[in-house]
Write an enzyme that holds these catalytic residues in place. Structure first.
Site: not given
Ligand code: 5RP
Length: 230
Positions: A33, A35, A90, A100, A109
């Protein structure tokens, strides 16, 4: 003091988590993602400094980014355990339970999180919620075979499942599966029961509830401060 934007918060949280939790010699799980992107770049800096790190990636995209930046990627099957995984989320509730999977990588994950001694979550403050399921839909990964039937089962769990699309086609995960984003009108109660009930539906591969898996959450705030919750 001027406020920082969401991308700056993600960078602060990602970098802080690596500084605090990654030590020389570790096996590190790399999240997925926007982050986790900053986590991977910071891990690459440590590698360039001479740290001996082995990394496990939670998605094809993260593996590619890691390799492009000189990080050694190993297969999860070839390590006994992962010392620390740093990943995004999320939604995060006060007990550090998570949703997530908006990025579509929830299955790998979760497998990597379960193999990790410490699961560290990096978020900006917009991800914090009082109750899980109140802000975002819950992603549930399902087999392509019979997915419409599987969605009936999801609906019986009290949600409105929507097949995730990419353009005109269903979105396909790294595992070759589909995702239903499941909207729960009033959030999700009894998280562990709900996780078990969803995962027990034939055709469901895994849901994006991460319950009691998180060791620490690194939260970046708009004022530029970073908080570590443990
Ligand atoms: C991917 C995830 C990500 O960690 C989650 O969506 C957060 O993403 P971002 O840091 O882009 O907001 O679970 O499957």
């Amino acid at each position: 003091m001027a406020e920082i934007d969401q991308n700056q918060m993600k960078k602060l949280a990602g970098e802080k988590a690596v500084e605090e939790f990654v030590k020389d010699g570790m096996t590190v799980g790399l999240g997925t993602g926007s982050t986790a992107y900053y986590v991977i770049l910071k891990v690459a800096e440590l590698v360039k400094k001479g740290y001996n790190l082995k990394c496990v990636a939670t998605s094809i995209a993260s593996e590619r980014l890691a390799l492009e930046n000189g990080i050694t990627i190993v297969d999860l099957n070839d390590v006994d355990y992962v010392d620390v995984t740093i990943d995004g989320a999320d939604e995060v509730d006060p007990k550090m339970n998570l949703i997530k999977g908006l990025g579509g990588a929830l299955l790998r994950e979760k497998i990597v999180a379960a193999a990790s001694l410490q699961e560290v979550i990096v978020v900006d403050e917009s991800k914090l919620v009082e109750k899980i399921g109140t802000k975002v839909s819950l992603p549930v990964e399902v087999l392509q075979f019979g997915h419409v039937r599987t969605a009936y089962g999801l609906k019986r769990q009290g949600c409105e499942p929507v097949l995730r699309m990419k353009g005109n086609e269903p979105f396909v995960t790294d595992g070759g599966n589909y995702i239903y984003d499941c909207r729960f009108e009033n959030g999700i109660d009894y998280l562990s029961f709900k996780e078990s009930a969803l995962d027990a539906i034939p055709g469901v591969v895994e849901c994006g509830l991460f319950i009691n898996m998180t060791a620490a959450v690194v939260v970046a705030h708009k004022d530029g401060t970073v908080e570590i919750r443990q």
